[in-house]
Design a protein around this motif. Structure first.
Motif, PDB file in Angstrom:
ATOM      1  N   SER A  64       0.783  -1.278  -0.146  1.00  0.00           N
ATOM      2  CA  SER A  64      -0.108  -0.029  -0.291  1.00  0.00           C
ATOM      3  C   SER A  64       1.090   1.604   0.288  1.00  0.00           C
ATOM      4  N   GLU A  65       2.336   1.011  -0.068  1.00  0.00           N
ATOM      5  CA  GLU A  65       3.110   2.003   0.007  1.00  0.00           C
ATOM      6  C   GLU A  65       3.039   3.153  -1.274  1.00  0.00           C
ATOM      7  N   THR A  66       3.538   4.204  -1.095  1.00  0.00           N
ATOM      8  CA  THR A  66       3.668   4.669  -2.223  1.00  0.00           C
ATOM      9  C   THR A  66       5.580   5.294  -2.100  1.00  0.00           C
ATOM     10  N   GLU A  67       5.848   6.360  -3.249  1.00  0.00           N
ATOM     11  CA  GLU A  67       7.247   6.600  -3.606  1.00  0.00           C
ATOM     12  C   GLU A  67       7.132   7.433  -3.188  1.00  0.00           C
ATOM     13  N   ALA A  68       6.089   8.513  -2.484  1.00  0.00           N
ATOM     14  CA  ALA A  68       6.566  10.003  -1.455  1.00  0.00           C
ATOM     15  C   ALA A  68       6.145   9.399  -0.659  1.00  0.00           C
ATOM     16  N   ASN A  69       4.766   8.239   0.063  1.00  0.00           N
ATOM     17  CA  ASN A  69       4.487   7.546   1.257  1.00  0.00           C
ATOM     18  C   ASN A  69       4.744   6.269   1.435  1.00  0.00           C
ATOM     19  N   PRO A  70       6.470   6.306   1.260  1.00  0.00           N
ATOM     20  CA  PRO A  70       6.898   4.956   2.394  1.00  0.00           C
ATOM     21  C   PRO A  70       6.108   5.241   3.324  1.00  0.00           C
ATOM     22  N   SER A  71       6.052   3.786   4.159  1.00  0.00           N
ATOM     23  CA  SER A  71       5.470   3.145   5.190  1.00  0.00           C
ATOM     24  C   SER A  71       7.118   2.828   5.548  1.00  0.00           C
ATOM     25  N   ALA A 385      -2.651  -8.289  -5.536  1.00  0.00           N
ATOM     26  CA  ALA A 385      -1.810  -6.856  -4.885  1.00  0.00           C
ATOM     27  C   ALA A 385      -2.145  -5.403  -6.082  1.00  0.00           C
ATOM     28  N   SER A 386      -2.394  -5.218  -7.184  1.00  0.00           N
ATOM     29  CA  SER A 386      -2.094  -4.399  -7.807  1.00  0.00           C
ATOM     30  C   SER A 386      -2.981  -3.330  -7.001  1.00  0.00           C
ATOM     31  N   TRP A 387      -4.224  -4.213  -6.993  1.00  0.00           N
ATOM     32  CA  TRP A 387      -5.567  -3.100  -6.232  1.00  0.00           C
ATOM     33  C   TRP A 387      -5.601  -2.204  -5.084  1.00  0.00           C
ATOM     34  N   LEU A 388      -4.452  -2.554  -4.158  1.00  0.00           N
ATOM     35  CA  LEU A 388      -3.941  -2.623  -2.663  1.00  0.00           C
ATOM     36  C   LEU A 388      -3.746  -0.991  -2.176  1.00  0.00           C
ATOM     37  N   PRO A 389      -2.989  -0.337  -3.627  1.00  0.00           N
ATOM     38  CA  PRO A 389      -1.969   1.031  -2.727  1.00  0.00           C
ATOM     39  C   PRO A 389      -3.092   2.155  -3.496  1.00  0.00           C
ATOM     40  N   THR A 390      -4.629   1.698  -4.677  1.00  0.00           N
ATOM     41  CA  THR A 390      -5.681   2.380  -4.898  1.00  0.00           C
ATOM     42  C   THR A 390      -6.621   2.133  -3.976  1.00  0.00           C
ATOM     43  N   LEU A 391      -6.836   1.181  -3.089  1.00  0.00           N
ATOM     44  CA  LEU A 391      -7.763   0.981  -2.579  1.00  0.00           C
ATOM     45  C   LEU A 391      -7.654   1.810  -0.337  1.00  0.00           C
ATOM     46  N   PHE A 392      -6.186   1.316  -1.338  1.00  0.00           N
ATOM     47  CA  PHE A 392      -5.838   2.227   0.432  1.00  0.00           C
ATOM     48  C   PHE A 392      -6.065   3.349   0.415  1.00  0.00           C
ATOM     49  N   LYS A 393      -5.153   4.065  -0.414  1.00  0.00           N
ATOM     50  CA  LYS A 393      -5.093   5.959  -0.677  1.00  0.00           C
ATOM     51  C   LYS A 393      -6.796   6.332  -0.619  1.00  0.00           C
ATOM     52  N   THR A 395      -9.146   5.064   1.057  1.00  0.00           N
ATOM     53  CA  THR A 395      -9.877   4.775   1.846  1.00  0.00           C
ATOM     54  C   THR A 395      -9.390   5.923   3.056  1.00  0.00           C
ATOM     55  N   SER A 396      -8.442   5.869   3.191  1.00  0.00           N
ATOM     56  CA  SER A 396      -7.443   7.084   3.666  1.00  0.00           C
ATOM     57  C   SER A 396      -7.415   8.713   3.400  1.00  0.00           C
ATOM     58  N   SER A 397      -7.675   8.588   2.351  1.00  0.00           N
ATOM     59  CA  SER A 397      -7.747  10.186   1.504  1.00  0.00           C
ATOM     60  C   SER A 397      -9.390  11.086   2.722  1.00  0.00           C
ATOM     61  N   SER A 398     -10.018  10.510   2.854  1.00  0.00           N
ATOM     62  CA  SER A 398     -11.093  11.045   3.620  1.00  0.00           C
ATOM     63  C   SER A 398     -10.672  11.769   4.355  1.00  0.00           C
ATOM     64  N   ALA A 399      -9.371  11.368   5.096  1.00  0.00           N
ATOM     65  CA  ALA A 399      -8.926  12.008   6.478  1.00  0.00           C
ATOM     66  C   ALA A 399      -7.968  13.376   5.984  1.00  0.00           C
ATOM     67  N   THR A 400      -7.880  14.217   6.411  1.00  0.00           N
ATOM     68  CA  THR A 400      -6.702  15.758   7.045  1.00  0.00           C
ATOM     69  C   THR A 400      -6.177  15.326   7.308  1.00  0.00           C
ATOM     70  N   VAL A 401      -6.014  14.180   8.771  1.00  0.00           N
ATOM     71  CA  VAL A 401      -5.018  14.133  10.014  1.00  0.00           C
ATOM     72  C   VAL A 401      -4.294  12.716  10.805  1.00  0.00           C
ATOM     73  N   ALA A 402      -3.901  13.022  11.017  1.00  0.00           N
ATOM     74  CA  ALA A 402      -3.568  11.150  11.180  1.00  0.00           C
ATOM     75  C   ALA A 402      -2.891  11.869  13.149  1.00  0.00           C
ATOM     76  N   PRO A 430      -0.684   8.208   5.801  1.00  0.00           N
ATOM     77  CA  PRO A 430      -1.116   7.868   4.637  1.00  0.00           C
ATOM     78  C   PRO A 430      -1.060   8.710   3.669  1.00  0.00           C
ATOM     79  N   PRO A 431      -1.263   7.557   2.113  1.00  0.00           N
ATOM     80  CA  PRO A 431      -1.102   8.423   0.565  1.00  0.00           C
ATOM     81  C   PRO A 431      -2.325   9.545   1.948  1.00  0.00           C
ATOM     82  N   GLY A 432      -2.996  10.447   0.792  1.00  0.00           N
ATOM     83  CA  GLY A 432      -3.964  11.106   1.288  1.00  0.00           C
ATOM     84  C   GLY A 432      -3.898  12.065   2.587  1.00  0.00           C
ATOM     85  N   VAL A 433      -3.194  11.663   2.735  1.00  0.00           N
ATOM     86  CA  VAL A 433      -3.255  12.835   4.424  1.00  0.00           C
ATOM     87  C   VAL A 433      -2.870  13.734   4.215  1.00  0.00           C
ATOM     88  N   THR A 434      -3.063  14.650   4.943  1.00  0.00           N
ATOM     89  CA  THR A 434      -2.170  15.888   4.629  1.00  0.00           C
ATOM     90  C   THR A 434      -0.905  16.109   5.519  1.00  0.00           C
TER      91      THR A 434
END
Length: 483
Positions: A64-71, A385-393, A395-402, A430-434
């Motif tokens: 689920s990690e991205t280049e900009a948001n590695p885990s 496995a190819s679906w997980l990055p998009t799925l995670f982003k 579901t998490s992108s509705s959040a502004t803060v963690a 996470p991806p999409g969270v500010t």
């Protein structure tokens, strides 16, 4: 209250609370004698001695990690005296016993492959930086650097002549359950802290006297709380604002900015602020972040994500490091500085009470993170496995803060005789969270850190958070002085 603040522009990716390390406690002298002048063993042909499967949550963190948001989790330790690479590596070799920290990770097979020859010297490296300003730049550049595939996915970078340590660890190895556990095992106070953990676990068991009636009420209460969690997640997803959406929707690698403040409050002061409204330290933390966000945005409510450890922040004896973590999504009511001009329920204390009622009550009880934990397990087990990055982003992108509260040891720490001055972990959004916010308490003193997208003014946000905490503290002190 005197405190220090640091802000740094990052080129990519984020920080997180450093992963919990499974280990044994040893003293520095014996560690050095055991290892002597340890050479770089992983430069030789390493032989795989044992394979172990990656856990579903560990696999989820990889996919689920991205280049900009590695885990990748990280923590910055500031020491009162320098320590050498050799001494630190010897201590780590003698302390870290979990196979995860001696194994390479094969992404295709999902296996940990333990190396027959490994030394911490392979992952402990130093920078020549001595300037405080250059230190901040070097740390920022180091945070998103990918790990070599032929070494275990953790490292320690030594800066500032040995007085600053940047410890990084991939979430696939272990979660960021507690900086306290890391410091307990690597610090000179390991035996004392282990005794404290055992005492706390014993106290918990004594309080939870088992009976069939208690079990029934626990199950009913758990189901009720899970219902609340789902309702709060629905409210956060569909009825909360996203004030910084324009800066994150492109998904481009725009860089990171971080800020932190050390020793801005004591644990007793935080408890005193929340005592009037029966709010916990977690509630006070969420409320002051809400006050900070309210000062720099026009929004009234945002969605907030709360990572929660399944074992209550302490690993029971016999439980190895891993990925024992879930998350809860809640709407977070923001507070604006002009809200209290009219009195009534628009004052900081009443806002704290509402946060405690809406957010705190949702998180407390232990069942809250189970929904996301088992949802992640199911996703990894059933979806491509190819679906997980998009799925995670998505579901998490509705959040502004963690937000995460990291409870550290309630005693002063040292590593090989060097006092630990500051412990500064960062939560990677996470991806999409500010922005990710982390509250840390060590030796009874609290620090707070931010990790945000490059477009966010983290200086302004941090100042607003501390200003709102001061506002709450003044209100508490005035209320205490009343006859």
């Amino acid at each position: 209250m005197m405190f220090s603040s640091t802000t740094t522009a990052l080129r990519a990716a984020a920080l997180a609370p450093v992963a919990l390390l499974s280990s044994r406690v040893v003293d520095c002298d014996s560690a050095a004698k055991e290892k002597g002048s340890a050479a770089s063993s992983s430069q030789q042909a390493a032989v795989a001695s044992l394979r172990r499967r990656l856990t579903p949550i560990g696999k989820f963190s990889l996919l689920s990690e991205t280049e900009a948001n590695p885990s990748i989790g990280a923590v910055l330790l500031r020491l009162g005296a320098p320590i050498s690479e050799r001494e630190l590596a010897a201590k780590l070799d003698a302390t870290l016993t979990s196979y995860r920290f001696r194994s390479v990770l094969e992404e295709k097979s999902g296996d940990f492959v333990e190396l027959s020859q490994f030394s911490a010297r392979d992952v402990v490296n130093s920078s020549t930086t001595t300037s405080k300003d250059l230190l901040r730049l070097d740390v920022a550049e180091r945070l998103p650097v990918p790990f070599p595939t032929d070494l275990p996915r953790w490292e320690v970078r030594v800066f500032d002549g040995g007085e600053s340590l940047l410890m990084r660890c991939h979430h696939a190895l272990a979660d960021g359950v507690s900086v306290a556990a890391l410091l307990a095992d690597v610090s000179d106070q390991g035996h004392d802290f282990r005794a404290m953990v055992q005492k706390e676990l014993t106290t918990r068991r004594q309080r939870r006297k088992r009976s069939w009636l208690r079990l029934v009420f626990t199950v009913i209460g758990g189901l009720f709380q899970l219902g609340i969690v789902l309702v709060r997640a629905f409210q956060a997803t569909f009825f909360a604002s996203r004030p910084f959406a324009n800066s994150t929707k492109s998904g481009k690698k725009s860089g990171r900015r971080v800020a932190w403040v050390t020793d801005f409050a004591t644990v007793d002061e935080l408890r005193a602020v929340g005592k009037r409204g029966r709010a916990t330290i977690n509630d006070v933390f969420a409320a002051i972040v809400a006050g900070g966000l309210g000062a720099i945005t026009d929004s009234k409510k945002v969605a907030a994500a709360f990572p929660i450890h399944l074992c209550g922040g302490v690993l029971p004896p016999g439980v190895d490091v891993g990925n024992h973590i879930g998350a809860v999504l809640c709407p977070l009511e923001l507070y604006r500085d002009d809200d209290d001009q009219g009195g009534g329920d628009n004052n900081p204390a009443d806002h704290l009470a509402r946060v405690s009622r809406d957010v705190g009550a949702t998180l407390r009880g232990g069942f809250a993170p189970l929904v996301s934990y088992y949802a992640a397990v199911a996703a990894v087990s059933t979806l491509p496995a190819s679906w997980l990055p998009t799925l995670f982003k998505t579901t998490s992108s509705s959040a502004t803060v963690a937000l995460t509260n990291i409870r550290g040891p309630p005693l002063a720490l040292s590593i090989c005789g060097r006092p630990v001055i500051d412990v500064i972990p960062f939560l990677p959004p996470p991806p999409g969270v500010t922005v990710g916010c982390a509250l840390t308490t060590v030796d009874g003193h609290a620090s707070l850190s931010l990790n945000a997208d490059a477009d966010l003014d983290v200086d302004a946000l941090l100042d607003a958070i501390i200003a709102h905490y001061s506002r709450l503290q003044r209100g508490q002190q005035q209320q205490t002085r009343k006859p």
